[in-house]
Design an enzyme around this catalytic site. Structure first.
Site, PDB file in Angstrom:
ATOM      1  N   GLN A  99      40.042  31.614  48.030  1.00 37.17           N
ATOM      2  CA  GLN A  99      40.110  33.005  49.101  1.00 37.17           C
ATOM      3  C   GLN A  99      39.466  34.234  48.038  1.00 37.17           C
ATOM      4  O   GLN A  99      39.283  35.262  48.519  1.00 37.17           O
ATOM      5  CB  GLN A  99      41.459  33.455  49.126  1.00 37.17           C
ATOM      6  CG  GLN A  99      42.328  32.287  50.017  1.00 37.17           C
ATOM      7  CD  GLN A  99      43.715  32.548  49.995  1.00 37.17           C
ATOM      8  OE1 GLN A  99      44.202  33.365  50.665  1.00 37.17           O
ATOM      9  NE2 GLN A  99      44.495  31.861  49.192  1.00 37.17           N
ATOM     10  N   ASN A 100      39.091  33.859  46.588  1.00 39.04           N
ATOM     11  CA  ASN A 100      38.877  34.957  45.795  1.00 39.04           C
ATOM     12  C   ASN A 100      37.261  35.421  46.050  1.00 39.04           C
ATOM     13  O   ASN A 100      36.345  34.273  46.436  1.00 39.04           O
ATOM     14  CB  ASN A 100      39.031  34.361  44.211  1.00 39.04           C
ATOM     15  CG  ASN A 100      40.364  34.396  44.020  1.00 39.04           C
ATOM     16  OD1 ASN A 100      41.422  34.609  45.019  1.00 39.04           O
ATOM     17  ND2 ASN A 100      40.693  33.861  42.804  1.00 39.04           N
ATOM     18  N   VAL A 101      36.888  36.471  45.853  1.00 38.19           N
ATOM     19  CA  VAL A 101      35.354  36.930  46.017  1.00 38.19           C
ATOM     20  C   VAL A 101      34.847  37.114  44.682  1.00 38.19           C
ATOM     21  O   VAL A 101      33.619  37.854  44.859  1.00 38.19           O
ATOM     22  CB  VAL A 101      35.445  38.042  47.161  1.00 38.19           C
ATOM     23  CG1 VAL A 101      35.990  37.583  48.511  1.00 38.19           C
ATOM     24  CG2 VAL A 101      36.224  39.225  46.668  1.00 38.19           C
ATOM     25  N   ASP A 102      35.409  36.963  43.598  1.00 35.56           N
ATOM     26  CA  ASP A 102      35.083  37.492  42.563  1.00 35.56           C
ATOM     27  C   ASP A 102      33.835  36.555  41.852  1.00 35.56           C
ATOM     28  O   ASP A 102      33.311  36.923  40.711  1.00 35.56           O
ATOM     29  CB  ASP A 102      36.057  37.620  41.532  1.00 35.56           C
ATOM     30  CG  ASP A 102      37.015  36.409  41.288  1.00 35.56           C
ATOM     31  OD1 ASP A 102      36.658  35.263  41.364  1.00 35.56           O
ATOM     32  OD2 ASP A 102      38.419  36.621  41.014  1.00 35.56           O
ATOM     33  N   HIS A 117      36.510  33.579  51.822  1.00 39.32           N
ATOM     34  CA  HIS A 117      36.476  35.034  52.239  1.00 39.32           C
ATOM     35  C   HIS A 117      35.200  35.659  51.838  1.00 39.32           C
ATOM     36  O   HIS A 117      35.307  36.952  51.658  1.00 39.32           O
ATOM     37  CB  HIS A 117      37.743  35.679  51.683  1.00 39.32           C
ATOM     38  CG  HIS A 117      39.023  35.159  52.146  1.00 39.32           C
ATOM     39  ND1 HIS A 117      40.265  35.411  51.708  1.00 39.32           N
ATOM     40  CD2 HIS A 117      39.291  34.703  53.527  1.00 39.32           C
ATOM     41  CE1 HIS A 117      41.413  35.112  52.468  1.00 39.32           C
ATOM     42  NE2 HIS A 117      40.762  34.528  53.580  1.00 39.32           N
ATOM     43  N   THR A 187      48.404  32.057  45.002  1.00 40.83           N
ATOM     44  CA  THR A 187      48.226  32.746  46.254  1.00 40.83           C
ATOM     45  C   THR A 187      49.482  32.996  46.761  1.00 40.83           C
ATOM     46  O   THR A 187      50.451  31.819  46.847  1.00 40.83           O
ATOM     47  CB  THR A 187      47.352  31.991  47.322  1.00 40.83           C
ATOM     48  OG1 THR A 187      47.430  32.636  48.534  1.00 40.83           O
ATOM     49  CG2 THR A 187      47.614  30.549  47.663  1.00 40.83           C
ATOM     50  N   ALA A 230      48.762  30.494  35.808  1.00 38.11           N
ATOM     51  CA  ALA A 230      47.797  29.633  35.993  1.00 38.11           C
ATOM     52  C   ALA A 230      47.042  29.379  34.805  1.00 38.11           C
ATOM     53  O   ALA A 230      46.834  28.341  34.310  1.00 38.11           O
ATOM     54  CB  ALA A 230      46.927  30.031  36.822  1.00 38.11           C
TER      55      ALA A 230
END
Ligand code: OAD
Length: 242
Positions: A99-102, A117, A187, A230
């Site tokens: 889901q990360n956009v980095d 995402h 998440t 993590a």
């Protein structure tokens, strides 16, 4: 040691959220110091916000792009990338859904990745639909595309109220159908459709494992919950070192 994955001849799907990038210095969304503490979601991450004030939305995403470019993948991202190599070299299959956009998973070496995402490093034209790699952090706002319509450019992000990119959900669900294990990392289990994938895996009788700093909203759906960060838990528990 009770490894999460102890045999590489397996089909594994991993899904990650903001928690895996927290130790790289990227803010998560919810909770203390979360991004949504200082920004109202619908004012920066929705199509309505973009229509109303594209410059403000672009400034928000350029800020995040700048930040992501200065951060580095951490030991959690690296462990996930190593797991993929281990499994693929043994003939198993591996899909990472984030889901990360980095962009940190790809920079850590992950290969088979669906950024469900979108990506901070991609831009899309609202007129012609072209999507392209874009790491610029300084531009005239709002930016325009050099296509015939001079279309308004937007971040290639899935905003609240928008659907996933075409084909992504089908690819994710078919990988979960084929998998032996579904591992979810960092998440909160609140945002759909990502959170619903745990129900989907659970209904199919797949083994589900969660690694998270705090109990996620959907903790009851997991067969195993590893509580911790993590970056420190994954290198110790994800799979046996070669
Ligand atoms: P959240 O901020 O909602 O949740 C992050 C989760 O990670 C929380 O459950 C934390 O306990 C956990 N966490 C924090 N630090 C951790 C660490 N070091 N190791 C492991 N876990 C840690 O972020 P997401 O669940 O990713 O969507 O949010 C989902 C979506 O909502 C995002 O993709 C974003 C957001 O609004 C869009 O922008 C479209």
């Amino acid at each position: 040691m009770n490894w999460i994955v102890d045999n590489p001849k397996m089909n594994v799907v991993v899904m990650t959220g903001a928690g895996i990038s927290a130790e790289s210095g990227i803010q998560t969304f919810r909770g203390t110091n979360g991004l949504w503490e200082n920004h109202r979601i619908e004012e920066v991450a929705s199509p309505i916000a973009f229509r109303r004030d594209p410059v403000m939305v672009w400034n928000f995403y350029l800020q995040r792009r700048k930040q992501a470019l200065t951060c580095r993948p951490n030991t959690g991202h690296l462990a996930v990338a190593e797991l993929e190599k281990w499994i693929r070299s043994a003939g198993g299959s591996f899909l990472l859904v984030t889901q990360n956009v980095d962009g940190l998973h790809s920079r850590a070496g992950s290969r088979n990745v669906i950024e469900m995402h979108g990506s901070l490093m991609m831009t899309r034209c609202t007129a012609c639909g072209e999507v392209f790699q874009d790491e610029s952090t300084d531009m005239e706002l709002p930016p325009r595309h050099d296509c015939p319509d001079k279309g308004l450019l937007r971040p290639h992000i899935v905003w609240f109220g928008e659907s996933l990119f075409p084909g992504d959900m089908e690819r994710i669900e078919s990988a979960i159908e084929m998998c032996d294990m579904f591992i979810v990392i960092g998440t909160s289990g609140i945002v759909y459709p990502a959170a619903g994938l745990v129900n989907f895996a659970n209904r199919l009788g797949k083994r589900t494992v969660c690694v998270n700093k705090d109990a996620p909203a959907n903790i009851d759906l997991f067969d195993r919950f590893i509580e911790g960060e993590a970056g420190s838990e994954l290198p110790k528990r994800l799979f046996p070192e070669k």
